[in-house]
Write an enzyme that holds these catalytic residues in place. Structure first.
Site, short mmCIF file in Angstrom:
data_model
loop_
_atom_site.label_atom_id
_atom_site.label_comp_id
_atom_site.label_asym_id
_atom_site.label_seq_id
_atom_site.Cartn_x
_atom_site.Cartn_y
_atom_site.Cartn_z
N HIS A 280 0.83 -1.20 0.00
CA HIS A 280 0.00 0.00 0.00
C HIS A 280 0.87 1.25 0.00
O HIS A 280 1.59 1.52 0.96
CB HIS A 280 -0.89 -0.03 1.25
CG HIS A 280 -1.86 1.09 1.36
ND1 HIS A 280 -1.96 1.87 2.48
CD2 HIS A 280 -2.78 1.56 0.48
CE1 HIS A 280 -2.91 2.77 2.31
NE2 HIS A 280 -3.41 2.61 1.11
N HIS B 15 -0.91 10.85 -2.64
CA HIS B 15 -2.19 10.36 -2.11
C HIS B 15 -3.17 11.49 -1.83
O HIS B 15 -4.31 11.48 -2.30
CB HIS B 15 -1.97 9.56 -0.83
CG HIS B 15 -3.26 9.10 -0.20
ND1 HIS B 15 -3.93 9.86 0.75
CD2 HIS B 15 -4.00 7.99 -0.39
CE1 HIS B 15 -5.03 9.23 1.10
NE2 HIS B 15 -5.11 8.11 0.43
#
Length: 263
Positions: free
Chosen positions: A16, A58
């Protein structure tokens, strides 16, 4: 193809934002660490700059993971979309995590792709996609292997995307909605606490693979294995790889659970 990879591997371990427990997320250092830790793929987040370039960030702003506030104090709220690629390349994307990562830069998606050419596969999560991103993303994805996964909360974007890449929905999916998802997607990526053996079995019957997000604790990883998931997103790919290597011990447990449920 992704199907062949899933058959070959006991479990797809997806790092991730790279190995983000040991290196600053979405940086080349995190992606290298993911490969070293035994990840099969790493996930990265895609956003578009002011001048239309695709970068790996992100958040919608640069504040949390770079020194943008110090370099550009008068540009609040420091949205990615308000900066050009040249400006973003001036930022330090590593020192917030630790002094040893000072000098890490925000990579472009193409830089991340180049780094993965002989390493883990790619999962691209497209953040807040706009129609302006469709063409560059389609061109990019169609240059990549067909086992590349494109992931988004925006299901309309996934439907209109013309690509040979694997499409994956992100977000809650009920058993009742799985058939509709299977009409345009190849995978579902859902929270681990919503995954049951029945959910996985139904998804598999519809031709969908199931990946859980985001799992860092071994106990939850083992529960995912027992539920029959095809992969796990994790910040700790080395831990997940170690648990995945024990999968044969959980096959019988999964069968027992299925028998208890009468499925």
């Amino acid at each position: 193809m992704l199907a062949a990879l899933l058959i070959t591997l006991d479990l797809l371990v997806v790092a991730h934002r790279g190995a983000s427990a040991v290196a600053p997320e979405n940086t080349m250092a995190a992606f290298r660490a993911a490969g070293t830790a035994g990840a099969d793929m790493y996930e990265l987040d895609v956003r578009q700059t002011k001048d239309g370039q695709l970068v790996v960030v992100h958040d919608s702003t640069l504040a949390r993971t770079t020194n943008v506030e110090r370099l550009y104090p008068d540009r609040a709220p420091w949205r990615v979309s308000d900066f050009t690629l040249a400006e973003i390349k001036q930022l330090d994307a590593g020192s917030w995590f630790g002094a040893g990562f000072t000098g890490q830069r925000v990579p472009t998606v193409r830089e991340a792709i180049a780094a993965s050419s002989d390493g883990p596969g790619l999962v691209l999560e497209v953040k807040n996609p706009t129609t302006a991103m469709d063409t560059p993303l389609t061109q990019l994805l169609n240059e990549l292997p067909s086992d590349t996964i494109v992931l988004s909360y925006d299901w309309a974007f996934l439907r209109r995307l013309q690509t040979h890449a694997q499409r994956a929905t992100l977000g809650p999916v009920s058993l009742a909605r799985l058939p509709a998802v299977a009409a345009f997607a190849d995978l579902v990526v859902v929270r681990h606490d919503s995954i049951t053996p029945a959910f996985v079995k139904r998804a598999h019957k519809l031709g969908l693979k199931v990946i859980s997000t985001t799992v860092d604790r071994p106990a939850i990883m083992r529960r995912m294995l027992a539920s029959g998931v095809d992969g796990m997103l994790t910040n700790r790919p080395r831990v997940a790889r170690n648990v995945a290597d024990m999968k044969p011990e959980f096959e019988e447990l999964r069968n027992v659970i299925g028998d208890m449920l009468g499925r």
